[in-house]
Design a protein around this motif. Structure first.
Motif, mmCIF file in Angstrom:
data_model
loop_
_atom_site.group_PDB
_atom_site.id
_atom_site.type_symbol
_atom_site.label_atom_id
_atom_site.label_comp_id
_atom_site.label_asym_id
_atom_site.label_seq_id
_atom_site.Cartn_x
_atom_site.Cartn_y
_atom_site.Cartn_z
ATOM 1 N N ILE A 1 -5.443 1.127 2.840
ATOM 2 C CA ILE A 1 -4.019 1.087 2.509
ATOM 3 C C ILE A 1 -3.231 1.058 3.814
ATOM 4 O O ILE A 1 -3.378 1.948 4.659
ATOM 5 C CB ILE A 1 -3.593 2.302 1.661
ATOM 6 N N LYS B 1 0.595 0.205 5.919
ATOM 7 C CA LYS B 1 2.051 0.301 5.766
ATOM 8 C C LYS B 1 2.718 -0.370 6.954
ATOM 9 O O LYS B 1 2.255 -0.251 8.095
ATOM 10 C CB LYS B 1 2.463 1.777 5.694
ATOM 11 N N THR C 1 10.161 -0.244 4.115
ATOM 12 C CA THR C 1 8.721 -0.373 4.360
ATOM 13 C C THR C 1 7.982 -0.838 3.103
ATOM 14 O O THR C 1 8.517 -0.780 1.992
ATOM 15 C CB THR C 1 8.107 0.961 4.818
ATOM 16 N N GLU D 1 3.836 -0.775 1.385
ATOM 17 C CA GLU D 1 2.440 -0.369 1.441
ATOM 18 C C GLU D 1 1.602 -1.384 0.673
ATOM 19 O O GLU D 1 1.971 -1.789 -0.428
ATOM 20 C CB GLU D 1 2.236 1.022 0.829
ATOM 21 N N THR E 1 -2.355 -2.237 -0.654
ATOM 22 C CA THR E 1 -3.725 -1.777 -0.882
ATOM 23 C C THR E 1 -4.660 -2.988 -0.818
ATOM 24 O O THR E 1 -4.433 -3.991 -1.489
ATOM 25 C CB THR E 1 -3.845 -1.086 -2.245
ATOM 26 N N TYR F 1 0.251 -2.101 12.114
ATOM 27 C CA TYR F 1 0.186 -1.603 10.747
ATOM 28 C C TYR F 1 -0.230 -0.134 10.794
ATOM 29 O O TYR F 1 -1.156 0.235 11.530
ATOM 30 C CB TYR F 1 -0.847 -2.382 9.920
ATOM 31 N N GLU F 2 0.430 0.708 10.021
ATOM 32 C CA GLU F 2 0.035 2.100 9.905
ATOM 33 C C GLU F 2 -1.047 2.207 8.827
ATOM 34 O O GLU F 2 -0.918 1.645 7.748
ATOM 35 C CB GLU F 2 1.238 2.958 9.517
ATOM 36 N N ILE G 1 -2.684 4.206 6.075
ATOM 37 C CA ILE G 1 -2.358 5.328 5.200
ATOM 38 C C ILE G 1 -3.613 5.997 4.658
ATOM 39 O O ILE G 1 -3.676 7.218 4.527
ATOM 40 C CB ILE G 1 -1.479 4.851 4.018
ATOM 41 N N SER G 2 -4.616 5.200 4.343
ATOM 42 C CA SER G 2 -5.861 5.742 3.776
ATOM 43 C C SER G 2 -6.711 6.378 4.876
ATOM 44 O O SER G 2 -6.570 6.069 6.065
ATOM 45 C CB SER G 2 -6.649 4.627 3.086
ATOM 46 N N GLU G 3 -7.609 7.284 4.469
ATOM 47 C CA GLU G 3 -8.518 7.953 5.400
ATOM 48 C C GLU G 3 -9.910 7.343 5.286
ATOM 49 O O GLU G 3 -10.359 7.007 4.186
ATOM 50 C CB GLU G 3 -8.588 9.455 5.103
#
Length: 219
Positions: free
Chosen positions: A131, A133, A167, A169, A171, A191-192, A194-196
């Motif tokens: 994911i 952002k 912004t 997001e 997936t 890109y940030e 978001i998911s780990e």
């Protein structure tokens, strides 16, 4: 190959506008749907809302409350994503299906459409979810695809999972094995993430340095 029209259902006949509210209440006691289609002389006039029935006079007919019916429907030629959107917009677990001549064909149940979704490559094929952002004005679907494929990854699917005025997001599902390379490339393009991810070397290095610093400060 299963197509979404295979899930058009007629297990229950549509409610008739001349039926009493009491009969409609009895139907919903058995069927437990949020909505159900209503026909007037065989013509679809909308879907009645189960919760609304509690406030109606049981001696009156369904047609007496025509103004409360919700007119949403789908066509047999609509793709499953568009059908799913109609479910979401109307907060319903039933969506009536009308043909090109507006004749009532049957209805889709949300559970069946989700079953169809589960058979798509996005869900069925093994892969990893990322994911990302980014600012709304800066993101590009073609760039996302290029990042995945330039790292020898295979894109299994992607969709916009959240957005606001600034912004967005997205997936993304990709094949396993090259996730870390894809993640690092996304970062290089601002890109940030978001998911780990256990495969994320960048985050793992930061954690190791943090643990080392904590250990040093506690000496």
């Amino acid at each position: 190959m299963t197509v979404i029209t295979d899930y058009i259902n007629n297990d229950y006949r549509a409610l008739d506008s001349q039926e009493t509210i009491l009969a409609a209440q009895d139907f919903f006691m058995d069927a437990s749907y949020s909505h159900f289609p209503v026909l007037d002389a065989g013509v679809y006039i909308g879907s009645i809302v189960a919760d609304d029935l509690e406030t109606f006079d049981t001696d009156k007919k369904v047609g007496d409350y025509k103004y409360t019916l919700e007119p949403f429907f789908v066509r047999p030629n609509m793709i499953w994503l568009d059908v799913l959107e109609v479910f979401g917009k109307n907060h319903s677990d039933i969506v009536p299906v009308l043909d090109e001549n507006n004749h009532y064909v049957g209805y889709y149940e949300l559970a069946d459409v989700m079953k169809f979704f589960n058979e798509t490559s996005f869900i069925k094929e093994a892969g990893g979810i990322i994911i990302v952002k980014k600012a709304l004005i800066d993101y590009s679907m073609s760039q996302i695809t290029q990042i995945v494929e330039s790292n020898n990854g295979k894109l299994l699917g992607l969709f916009v999972s959240d957005s606001d005025n600034e912004t967005i997001e997205i997936t993304i599902k990709v094949t396993l094995g090259v996730i870390n390379d894809i993640i690092q490339t996304f970062r290089r393009y601002n890109y940030e993430i978001i998911s780990e991810h256990n495969e994320d070397n960048y985050i793992n290095n930061l954690k190791e340095r943090s643990d080392y610093l904590d250990k040093y400060l506690n000496i």
